[in-house]
Design an enzyme around this catalytic site. Structure first.
Site, PDB file in Angstrom:
ATOM      1  N   ASP A   1      57.067 -79.706  -7.300  1.00 11.16           N
ATOM      2  CA  ASP A   1      56.818 -79.044  -6.017  1.00 11.16           C
ATOM      3  C   ASP A   1      57.516 -79.945  -4.991  1.00 11.16           C
ATOM      4  OD1 ASP A   1      55.201 -76.794  -4.618  1.00 11.16           O
ATOM      5  OD2 ASP A   1      54.658 -78.556  -3.463  1.00 11.16           O
TER       6      ASP A   1
ATOM      7  N   LYS B   1      46.873 -77.035  -9.117  1.00 10.10           N
ATOM      8  CA  LYS B   1      47.863 -77.748  -8.295  1.00 10.10           C
ATOM      9  C   LYS B   1      47.446 -79.204  -8.214  1.00 10.10           C
ATOM     10  CE  LYS B   1      51.599 -77.007  -5.765  1.00 10.10           C
ATOM     11  NZ  LYS B   1      52.622 -75.948  -5.845  1.00 10.10           N
TER      12      LYS B   1
HETATM   13  N1  LIG Z   1      60.044 -76.037  -6.530  1.00 12.70           N
HETATM   14  C1  LIG Z   1      59.480 -74.902  -6.940  1.00 12.70           C
HETATM   15  O1  LIG Z   1      59.720 -74.434  -8.062  1.00 12.70           O
HETATM   16  C2  LIG Z   1      58.577 -74.148  -6.036  1.00 12.70           C
HETATM   17  C3  LIG Z   1      58.370 -74.505  -4.730  1.00 12.70           C
HETATM   18  N2  LIG Z   1      57.615 -73.716  -3.917  1.00 12.70           N
HETATM   19  C4  LIG Z   1      57.402 -74.054  -2.509  1.00 12.70           C
HETATM   20  O2  LIG Z   1      58.652 -74.078  -1.825  1.00 12.70           O
HETATM   21  C5  LIG Z   1      58.615 -75.039  -0.754  1.00 12.70           C
HETATM   22  C6  LIG Z   1      59.750 -76.024  -0.905  1.00 12.70           C
HETATM   23  O3  LIG Z   1      59.622 -76.709  -2.144  1.00 12.70           O
HETATM   24  P1  LIG Z   1      60.849 -77.431  -2.863  1.00 12.70           P
HETATM   25  O4  LIG Z   1      62.125 -76.845  -2.410  1.00 12.70           O
HETATM   26  O5  LIG Z   1      60.530 -77.472  -4.301  1.00 12.70           O
HETATM   27  O6  LIG Z   1      60.672 -78.893  -2.302  1.00 12.70           O
HETATM   28  P2  LIG Z   1      61.761 -80.025  -2.064  1.00 12.70           P
HETATM   29  O7  LIG Z   1      61.028 -81.302  -2.076  1.00 12.70           O
HETATM   30  O8  LIG Z   1      62.934 -79.836  -2.950  1.00 12.70           O
HETATM   31  O9  LIG Z   1      62.209 -79.716  -0.570  1.00 12.70           O
HETATM   32  C7  LIG Z   1      61.235 -79.611   0.426  1.00 12.70           C
HETATM   33  C8  LIG Z   1      61.921 -79.176   1.691  1.00 12.70           C
HETATM   34  O10 LIG Z   1      60.952 -78.847   2.662  1.00 12.70           O
HETATM   35  C9  LIG Z   1      61.111 -79.698   3.797  1.00 12.70           C
HETATM   36  N3  LIG Z   1      59.782 -80.080   4.293  1.00 12.70           N
HETATM   37  C10 LIG Z   1      58.762 -80.560   3.577  1.00 12.70           C
HETATM   38  N4  LIG Z   1      57.714 -80.814   4.379  1.00 12.70           N
HETATM   39  C11 LIG Z   1      58.121 -80.497   5.617  1.00 12.70           C
HETATM   40  C12 LIG Z   1      57.495 -80.515   6.873  1.00 12.70           C
HETATM   41  N5  LIG Z   1      56.241 -80.947   7.017  1.00 12.70           N
HETATM   42  N6  LIG Z   1      58.196 -80.071   7.953  1.00 12.70           N
HETATM   43  C13 LIG Z   1      59.469 -79.618   7.816  1.00 12.70           C
HETATM   44  N7  LIG Z   1      60.124 -79.589   6.640  1.00 12.70           N
HETATM   45  C14 LIG Z   1      59.449 -80.007   5.565  1.00 12.70           C
HETATM   46  C15 LIG Z   1      61.831 -80.913   3.276  1.00 12.70           C
HETATM   47  O11 LIG Z   1      62.493 -81.573   4.333  1.00 12.70           O
HETATM   48  P3  LIG Z   1      62.152 -83.137   4.612  1.00 12.70           P
HETATM   49  O12 LIG Z   1      62.507 -83.829   3.338  1.00 12.70           O
HETATM   50  O13 LIG Z   1      62.985 -83.496   5.770  1.00 12.70           O
HETATM   51  O14 LIG Z   1      60.692 -83.172   4.876  1.00 12.70           O
HETATM   52  C16 LIG Z   1      62.784 -80.273   2.270  1.00 12.70           C
HETATM   53  O15 LIG Z   1      63.856 -79.674   2.907  1.00 12.70           O
HETATM   54  C17 LIG Z   1      57.200 -75.644  -0.818  1.00 12.70           C
HETATM   55  O16 LIG Z   1      56.355 -74.902   0.027  1.00 12.70           O
HETATM   56  C18 LIG Z   1      56.788 -75.424  -2.264  1.00 12.70           C
HETATM   57  O17 LIG Z   1      55.397 -75.412  -2.410  1.00 12.70           O
HETATM   58  C19 LIG Z   1      57.070 -72.551  -4.367  1.00 12.70           C
HETATM   59  C20 LIG Z   1      57.235 -72.147  -5.651  1.00 12.70           C
HETATM   60  C21 LIG Z   1      57.917 -72.963  -6.623  1.00 12.70           C
HETATM   61  O1  LIG Z   2      56.403 -74.373 -12.105  1.00 12.08           O
HETATM   62  C1  LIG Z   2      55.236 -74.606 -11.879  1.00 12.08           C
HETATM   63  O2  LIG Z   2      54.370 -74.772 -12.731  1.00 12.08           O
HETATM   64  C2  LIG Z   2      54.733 -74.763 -10.471  1.00 12.08           C
HETATM   65  C3  LIG Z   2      55.495 -74.060  -9.414  1.00 12.08           C
HETATM   66  C4  LIG Z   2      54.755 -74.226  -8.128  1.00 12.08           C
HETATM   67  O3  LIG Z   2      54.327 -75.304  -7.796  1.00 12.08           O
HETATM   68  C5  LIG Z   2      54.500 -73.081  -7.303  1.00 12.08           C
HETATM   69  O4  LIG Z   2      54.628 -71.953  -7.782  1.00 12.08           O
HETATM   70  O5  LIG Z   2      54.109 -73.262  -6.132  1.00 12.08           O
END
Ligand SMILES: NC(=O)C1=CN([C@@H]2O[C@H](COP(=O)(O)OP(=O)(O)OC[C@H]3O[C@@H](n4cnc5c(N)ncnc54)[C@H](OP(=O)(O)O)[C@@H]3O)[C@@H](O)[C@H]2O)C=CC1
Ligand SMILES: O=C(O)CCC(=O)C(=O)O
Length: 447
Positions: free
Chosen positions: A165, A125
């Site tokens: 992420d 990561k």
């Molecule tokens: N994208 C992917 O393929 C993957 C993502 N994940 C996990 O899913 C989650 C969301 O990721 P993703 O959708 O890609 O990210 P995005 O950047 O697309 O969206 C993040 C979201 O989380 C909110 N957020 C972030 N930090 C905070 C905080 N401290 N408090 C409240 N809200 C928060 C943001 O709101 P705001 O902008 O207002 O902070 C936004 O709505 C993360 O935990 C990530 O690690 C897991 C597997 C794969």
């Molecule tokens: O697609 C990837 O390599 C990373 C996805 C990721 O950050 C996660 O699984 O939390």
């Protein structure tokens, strides 16, 4: 002292300033108790000590210039945990809260998650404490170029393959890839995943994490002879993962009634079910000035500033924002409202106290490393397509994703049953992910 306790004590002593990393390690090690009992030889091989220590943790400065000409310096990270079963693989988080401990917890989780996908990817990561919010496109480009100017020497299509992420989507990946290509003088598009389609991105990668979580949830519901039909879902976040959940839940006849960000949550009692509403999430995510409040105003629903959506009366919860967003108080609210299922879209969104309370009160929780593995699984499929110099159709990728999520659920169930743990999705996922990595570590000798 028992082997696991000794390792845990050591992790706590060495990483006292990294609470999220300690939390992630503690959960995994506790799950592994029956496996360690069955394999006393692992102690002599120092299997656990070797797993909790990353192969390397790289920290670097990222200087960049804003639109006014002022120079800023952020801190960049890449933590390469394990390449026992494939090249290091995991996303890049851009968020002001990023620090070494957060990247380590995410990288550690990634080892087991990636193993569960059945695909050949190791765990890593990275990220930075840079905040993309409020930055112009050009500022984001200059940051991404500077970040890659150091990162490029540590990655490669067979070495380490970063992806998106929080705060890193296709735009940021594009800027990073451009810089990598410029420095390396080679096309090598398999070095990053989550790329836009024209130069090697995979169809369904943007949807994959949310779709995968809903597919995984379907298997959990089936276990209880239940289905999505007519269910209401409280979802947090409004980003990539939440968007995918809204889309797929609608297809299965369920409706997501909330989204959230750091400023509060929106309650949409009608459900985020129309194309216009679901597309609006992309606008909020991709813009600097469209906010959650604008969603509430545009679609005539409630915005609750400074609150989380876990007090809503719904059937299921899909936390899709960030770590530890469901604590004990929120778990009590969920139980009181009759929520039976938590499916974790975000990484480690539920605290240990909240998990314990939720399970003790009859709830079922699909843990992040299983439920949100669809994103990294399709990243691995993107790597496969890049290696073949060929693209699968959306239907082909979606079918593979679906089958992988079913397999993750079933292999977790089987692993828990093997150790007499019953339908324990948390321990089952940790054990199933661990077994494959350990087998690879042992056969490759001590290193
Ligand atoms: N994208 C992917 O393929 C993957 C993502 N994940 C996990 O899913 C989650 C969301 O990721 P993703 O959708 O890609 O990210 P995005 O950047 O697309 O969206 C993040 C979201 O989380 C909110 N957020 C972030 N930090 C905070 C905080 N401290 N408090 C409240 N809200 C928060 C943001 O709101 P705001 O902008 O207002 O902070 C936004 O709505 C993360 O935990 C990530 O690690 C897991 C597997 C794969
Ligand atoms: O697609 C990837 O390599 C990373 C996805 C990721 O950050 C996660 O699984 O939390």
């Amino acid at each position: 002292m028992k082997y696991i306790d000794r390792v845990l004590e050591d992790v706590k002593a060495k990483n006292a300033d990294q609470p999220e990393f300690i939390q992630a390690v503690e959960e995994v090690l506790e799950s592994l108790e029956p496996v360690i009992e069955a394999h006393p030889e692992y102690e002599d091989m120092a299997i656990l000590e070797r797993l909790v220590e990353p192969d390397r943790a790289i920290m670097f400065k990222v200087p960049w210039q804003d639109d006014q000409g002022k120079v800023h310096v952020n801190r960049g990270y890449r933590v390469q945990f394990s390449n026992a079963i494939g090249p290091y693989k995991g996303g890049l988080r851009l968020h002001p809260s990023v620090n070494l401990g957060i990247i380590k917890f995410l990288g550690f989780e990634q080892i087991f998650k990636n193993s569960l996908t059945t695909l050949p990817i190791g765990g890593a990561k990275g990220g930075s404490d840079f905040d993309p919010q409020g930055k112009s496109d050009n500022e984001i480009m200059r940051f991404c170029q500077s970040f890659m100017t150091e990162l490029y020497r540590h990655i490669g299509p067979d070495v380490d393959v970063p992806a998106g992420d929080i705060g890193t989507g296709a735009r940021e990946i594009g800027y990073m890839y451009g810089q990598y290509k410029r420095i390396r003088g080679a096309y090598e598009n398999g070095v990053l995943t989550g790329k836009p389609l024209p130069y090697g991105g995979s169809l369904i990668r943007p949807e994959a994490t949310g779709f995968g979580a809903v597919y995984y949830g379907k298997e959990v519901l089936s276990h209880f002879n239940d289905s999505y039909e007519g269910k209401t879902i409280a979802c947090s976040g409004y980003g990539n993962v939440a968007w995918g959940v809204c889309l797929k839940a609608r297809e299965y006849g369920a409706k997501v009634v909330s989204i959230s960000g750091r400023d509060g949550y929106v309650y949409d009692s009608e459900g985020i079910t129309t194309d216009e509403k679901i597309d609006f999430l992309l606008q909020i995510r991709g813009s600097n000035d469209v906010k959650l409040k604008d969603y509430a105003e545009k679609f005539g629903c409630e915005f609750h500033a400074g609150e989380k959506p876990w007090g809503l009366k719904v059937d299921m919860a899909f936390p899709c924002a960030t770590q530890n967003e469901i604590g004990l108080e929120e778990a009590k609210q969920l139980v009181a409202n009759g929520v039976k299922y938590i499916i974790e879209g975000a990484n480690m969104p539920t605290t240990p106290e909240a998990i314990a309370y939720f399970l003790e009160n009859g709830g079922t929780l699909g843990p992040a490393k299983a439920a949100n593995a669809g994103g990294v699984a399709v990243s691995a499929l993107e790597m496969a397509q890049n290696s073949m110099r060929y693209s699968w159709t959306a239907e082909e990728v979606d079918q593979k994703l679906h089958d992988i999520m079913v397999d993750i659920h079933n292999s977790s169930v089987k692993a828990a049953e093997k150790y007499g743990l019953g339908y324990d999705l948390i321990k089952g996922a940790n054990i199933a992910g661990f077994e494959k990595v350990v087998a690879a570590m042992i056969s490759q000798g001590i290193y």
